[in-house]
Design a protein around this motif. Structure first.
Motif, PDB file in Angstrom:
ATOM      1  N   PRO A 239       0.821  -1.647  -0.010  1.00  0.00           N
ATOM      2  CA  PRO A 239      -0.199  -0.003   0.121  1.00  0.00           C
ATOM      3  C   PRO A 239       1.263   0.741   0.352  1.00  0.00           C
ATOM      4  O   PRO A 239       0.164   2.481  -0.492  1.00  0.00           O
ATOM      5  N   ALA A 240       2.303   0.409   0.748  1.00  0.00           N
ATOM      6  CA  ALA A 240       2.668   2.498   0.219  1.00  0.00           C
ATOM      7  C   ALA A 240       3.532   2.884  -0.592  1.00  0.00           C
ATOM      8  O   ALA A 240       3.508   3.986  -1.270  1.00  0.00           O
ATOM      9  N   ASN A 241       2.856   2.232  -1.409  1.00  0.00           N
ATOM     10  CA  ASN A 241       3.888   2.012  -3.319  1.00  0.00           C
ATOM     11  C   ASN A 241       2.681   3.037  -4.199  1.00  0.00           C
ATOM     12  O   ASN A 241       2.520   2.791  -4.814  1.00  0.00           O
ATOM     13  N   ARG A 242       1.590   2.689  -3.331  1.00  0.00           N
ATOM     14  CA  ARG A 242      -0.064   3.722  -3.735  1.00  0.00           C
ATOM     15  C   ARG A 242       0.476   4.104  -5.464  1.00  0.00           C
ATOM     16  O   ARG A 242       0.205   4.146  -6.718  1.00  0.00           O
ATOM     17  N   SER A 243       1.211   5.759  -4.897  1.00  0.00           N
ATOM     18  CA  SER A 243       1.239   6.575  -5.657  1.00  0.00           C
ATOM     19  C   SER A 243       1.952   6.492  -6.651  1.00  0.00           C
ATOM     20  O   SER A 243       1.375   6.860  -7.751  1.00  0.00           O
ATOM     21  N   THR A 244       3.344   5.780  -6.636  1.00  0.00           N
ATOM     22  CA  THR A 244       3.696   5.651  -7.752  1.00  0.00           C
ATOM     23  C   THR A 244       3.255   4.106  -8.514  1.00  0.00           C
ATOM     24  O   THR A 244       3.495   4.451  -9.830  1.00  0.00           O
ATOM     25  N   VAL A 245       2.486   3.135  -8.313  1.00  0.00           N
ATOM     26  CA  VAL A 245       1.605   2.577  -9.097  1.00  0.00           C
ATOM     27  C   VAL A 245       0.782   3.108 -10.028  1.00  0.00           C
ATOM     28  O   VAL A 245       0.798   2.832 -11.057  1.00  0.00           O
ATOM     29  N   THR A 246      -0.389   4.127  -9.027  1.00  0.00           N
ATOM     30  CA  THR A 246      -1.395   4.661  -9.912  1.00  0.00           C
ATOM     31  C   THR A 246      -0.825   5.676 -11.012  1.00  0.00           C
ATOM     32  O   THR A 246      -1.060   5.712 -12.636  1.00  0.00           O
ATOM     33  N   ASN A 247       0.303   6.085  -9.980  1.00  0.00           N
ATOM     34  CA  ASN A 247       0.949   6.846 -11.531  1.00  0.00           C
ATOM     35  C   ASN A 247       1.495   6.211 -13.227  1.00  0.00           C
ATOM     36  O   ASN A 247       1.038   7.107 -14.178  1.00  0.00           O
ATOM     37  N   ILE A 248       2.118   4.938 -12.658  1.00  0.00           N
ATOM     38  CA  ILE A 248       2.210   4.345 -13.381  1.00  0.00           C
ATOM     39  C   ILE A 248       1.184   3.658 -14.911  1.00  0.00           C
ATOM     40  O   ILE A 248       1.368   3.987 -15.723  1.00  0.00           O
ATOM     41  N   VAL A 249       0.458   3.211 -14.337  1.00  0.00           N
ATOM     42  CA  VAL A 249      -1.025   3.104 -14.746  1.00  0.00           C
ATOM     43  C   VAL A 249      -1.656   4.137 -15.241  1.00  0.00           C
ATOM     44  O   VAL A 249      -2.188   3.968 -16.403  1.00  0.00           O
ATOM     45  N   ALA A 250      -1.764   5.225 -14.551  1.00  0.00           N
ATOM     46  CA  ALA A 250      -2.448   6.453 -15.592  1.00  0.00           C
ATOM     47  C   ALA A 250      -1.056   7.063 -17.066  1.00  0.00           C
ATOM     48  O   ALA A 250      -2.346   6.707 -17.993  1.00  0.00           O
ATOM     49  N   ARG A 251       0.186   6.852 -16.785  1.00  0.00           N
ATOM     50  CA  ARG A 251       0.273   6.916 -17.936  1.00  0.00           C
ATOM     51  C   ARG A 251       0.916   6.347 -18.908  1.00  0.00           C
ATOM     52  O   ARG A 251       0.626   6.805 -19.638  1.00  0.00           O
ATOM     53  N   TYR A 252       0.826   5.192 -18.776  1.00  0.00           N
ATOM     54  CA  TYR A 252       0.692   4.010 -19.809  1.00  0.00           C
ATOM     55  C   TYR A 252      -0.921   3.847 -20.447  1.00  0.00           C
ATOM     56  O   TYR A 252      -0.921   4.129 -21.195  1.00  0.00           O
ATOM     57  N   LEU A 253      -1.866   4.280 -19.489  1.00  0.00           N
ATOM     58  CA  LEU A 253      -2.949   3.803 -19.689  1.00  0.00           C
ATOM     59  C   LEU A 253      -3.345   5.801 -20.481  1.00  0.00           C
ATOM     60  O   LEU A 253      -4.844   5.473 -21.604  1.00  0.00           O
ATOM     61  N   ARG A 254      -3.247   6.129 -19.758  1.00  0.00           N
ATOM     62  CA  ARG A 254      -3.324   7.768 -20.385  1.00  0.00           C
ATOM     63  C   ARG A 254      -5.002   8.281 -19.539  1.00  0.00           C
ATOM     64  O   ARG A 254      -5.489   8.783 -20.863  1.00  0.00           O
ATOM     65  N   LEU A 255      -4.672   7.750 -18.826  1.00  0.00           N
ATOM     66  CA  LEU A 255      -6.137   8.136 -17.662  1.00  0.00           C
ATOM     67  C   LEU A 255      -6.052   9.531 -17.161  1.00  0.00           C
ATOM     68  O   LEU A 255      -4.803   9.679 -16.381  1.00  0.00           O
ATOM     69  N   SER A 256      -7.188  10.059 -16.904  1.00  0.00           N
ATOM     70  CA  SER A 256      -7.413  10.740 -16.025  1.00  0.00           C
ATOM     71  C   SER A 256      -7.282  10.704 -14.236  1.00  0.00           C
ATOM     72  O   SER A 256      -6.932   9.894 -14.009  1.00  0.00           O
ATOM     73  N   ALA A 257      -6.648  11.059 -13.512  1.00  0.00           N
ATOM     74  CA  ALA A 257      -6.443  11.155 -11.977  1.00  0.00           C
ATOM     75  C   ALA A 257      -7.764  10.387 -11.224  1.00  0.00           C
ATOM     76  O   ALA A 257      -7.190   9.262 -11.293  1.00  0.00           O
ATOM     77  N   GLU A 258      -8.566  11.063 -11.426  1.00  0.00           N
ATOM     78  CA  GLU A 258     -10.026  10.197 -11.493  1.00  0.00           C
ATOM     79  C   GLU A 258      -9.655   8.610 -11.858  1.00  0.00           C
ATOM     80  O   GLU A 258     -10.363   7.836 -11.185  1.00  0.00           O
ATOM     81  N   ASP A 259      -9.746   8.321 -13.292  1.00  0.00           N
ATOM     82  CA  ASP A 259     -10.053   7.581 -13.711  1.00  0.00           C
ATOM     83  C   ASP A 259      -8.779   6.427 -13.615  1.00  0.00           C
ATOM     84  O   ASP A 259      -8.763   4.864 -12.984  1.00  0.00           O
ATOM     85  N   ALA A 260      -7.703   6.913 -12.750  1.00  0.00           N
ATOM     86  CA  ALA A 260      -6.276   6.453 -12.748  1.00  0.00           C
ATOM     87  C   ALA A 260      -6.929   5.877 -10.850  1.00  0.00           C
ATOM     88  O   ALA A 260      -6.382   4.433 -10.607  1.00  0.00           O
ATOM     89  N   LYS A 261      -7.652   6.434 -10.224  1.00  0.00           N
ATOM     90  CA  LYS A 261      -7.495   6.187  -9.056  1.00  0.00           C
ATOM     91  C   LYS A 261      -8.384   4.890  -9.580  1.00  0.00           C
ATOM     92  O   LYS A 261      -8.471   2.981  -8.214  1.00  0.00           O
ATOM     93  N   HIS A 262      -9.549   4.418 -10.145  1.00  0.00           N
ATOM     94  CA  HIS A 262     -10.010   3.403  -9.882  1.00  0.00           C
ATOM     95  C   HIS A 262      -9.322   2.195 -11.133  1.00  0.00           C
ATOM     96  O   HIS A 262      -9.815   0.994 -10.533  1.00  0.00           O
ATOM     97  N   ALA A 263      -8.952   2.502 -11.706  1.00  0.00           N
ATOM     98  CA  ALA A 263      -7.848   1.533 -12.238  1.00  0.00           C
ATOM     99  C   ALA A 263      -6.818   1.203 -11.387  1.00  0.00           C
ATOM    100  O   ALA A 263      -6.715  -0.405 -11.287  1.00  0.00           O
ATOM    101  N   TYR A 264      -6.418   2.486 -10.080  1.00  0.00           N
ATOM    102  CA  TYR A 264      -5.802   1.196  -9.251  1.00  0.00           C
ATOM    103  C   TYR A 264      -6.210   0.427  -8.607  1.00  0.00           C
ATOM    104  O   TYR A 264      -5.778  -0.898  -7.908  1.00  0.00           O
ATOM    105  N   ASP A 265      -7.322   1.092  -7.692  1.00  0.00           N
ATOM    106  CA  ASP A 265      -8.250   0.051  -6.674  1.00  0.00           C
ATOM    107  C   ASP A 265      -8.671  -1.309  -7.192  1.00  0.00           C
ATOM    108  O   ASP A 265      -8.081  -2.519  -7.198  1.00  0.00           O
ATOM    109  N   ASP A 266      -9.319  -1.005  -8.908  1.00  0.00           N
ATOM    110  CA  ASP A 266      -9.279  -2.278  -9.655  1.00  0.00           C
ATOM    111  C   ASP A 266      -8.303  -3.552 -10.141  1.00  0.00           C
ATOM    112  O   ASP A 266      -8.469  -4.794  -9.981  1.00  0.00           O
TER     113      ASP A 266
END
Length: 321
Positions: A239-266
């Motif tokens: 869980p400590a790496n949530r921000s790093t993982v979310t940012n990586i997923v957001a960049r590769y999938l070109r997601l908004s900040a809100e969609d990236a949060k959902h993508a991480y949780d999923d």
């Protein structure tokens, strides 16, 4: 558990020789490809002596052909293309279960409000014999629909973002896509018909695949890739790496900040610390595909799966609870 400190490349763990170059492909574009993106971004492949180039080759069949030709010797794709390839006599093997869940959302054009209204309609898939094709077949079974009886047509469209756009444009009537991609069409007209995880059907949605000849001829490289992915999974699950993982997923999938949060949780429920393929799921794929292909019907799970590297790493203590 692999500690986060062990994740990062350090002078003490560096290899004297130059890293071996390797192309690793993936057949779809969704959040569970984080199992490649995270170790790539953290330098974990290089830490274990591999200079990995990660490329998208859309569709399980095309990805499998690239893997068999040697242009992408290791790849992420579903179990069904591997079953199809082995059934056809090709050298293909599944070595890690990256996503052992049937996680597709079902989306249809706005005028389709119920599953039974899929009769006479077209369903977009990535390719024939692909994971999305077999999953669509399972979906029809679940809703007591039949491809031939109900005049339902499968159309090869491409990867999930492409299928999302095809539904929006009205080029197909329905399709399946991972929940991390659904944000592209949610609230824009199409009808959400449910999620296939509720079916409880075992399914290897994404896996690390290669050839048995590659495992033999480049054993150290194969093990290095598995090590990097296992370490990457441990990093994702911390869980400590949530921000790093979310940012990586957001960049590769070109997601908004809100969609990236959902993508991480999923993503988190899909990730496995011990990424063994679900053998019941492989067996189910053989049974489903074997109903239409006698050669596939004769296959056994050991013809499709080789978990020797993962078992060896677990026995050595590299993977810990």
């Amino acid at each position: 558990m692999i500690g986060s400190a062990a994740m990062f490349h350090s002078p003490g763990s560096s290899h004297a020789q130059e890293p071996e170059k390797l192309v690793i492909g993936h057949s779809n574009l969704r959040n569970d490809i984080a199992a490649l993106w995270v170790p790539k971004e953290l330098g974990l492949f290089r830490k274990h002596g591999v200079e990995a180039t990660v490329v998208l080759i859309t569709g399980g069949a095309r990805m499998t052909q690239a893997m068999l030709s040697g242009s992408s010797p290791m790849a992420f794709t579903g179990a069904t293309p591997v079953v199809s390839a082995v059934g056809g006599g090709a050298d293909s093997v599944l070595i890690l279960g990256i996503n052992n869940k049937l996680t597709y959302d079902i989306w249809a054009k706005a005028e389709i409000k119920k599953p039974e209204e899929l009769k006479g309609k077209t369903i977009g898939i990535s390719g024939f014999g692909s994971s999305s094709h077999v999953a669509s077949f399972l979906m029809l079974q679940h809703f007591n629909l039949d491809e031939k009886r109900d005049r339902i047509t499968f159309v090869s469209i491409g990867d999930e973002p492409t299928r999302a756009q095809a539904v929006l444009a009205g080029r197909i009537d329905a399709t399946l896509m991972d929940a991390s991609i659904s944000g592209q069409i949610k609230g824009r007209g199409p009808t959400y018909l449910g999620n296939l995880e509720q079916l409880g059907v075992p399914f290897v949605n994404n896996a690390l695949v290669t050839t048995r000849s590659f495992l033999k001829d480049r054993a150290k490289t194969s093990e290095a890739v598995v090590k990097a992915i296992v370490e990457g999974n441990a990093f994702i699950l911390n869980p400590a790496n949530r921000s790093t993982v979310t940012n990586i997923v957001a960049r590769y999938l070109r997601l908004s900040a809100e969609d990236a949060k959902h993508a991480y949780d999923d993503l988190i429920p899909k990730v496995e610390r011990r990424p063994y393929p679900n053998l019941d799921a492989v067996k189910a794929a053989i049974q489903i595909m074997g109903a239409r292909n006698p050669k596939i019907a004769q296959l056994k799970t050991e013809d499709i799966v080789d978990t020797s590297i993962l078992r060896r790493l677990e026995q050595s203590g590299f993977i810990r609870p």
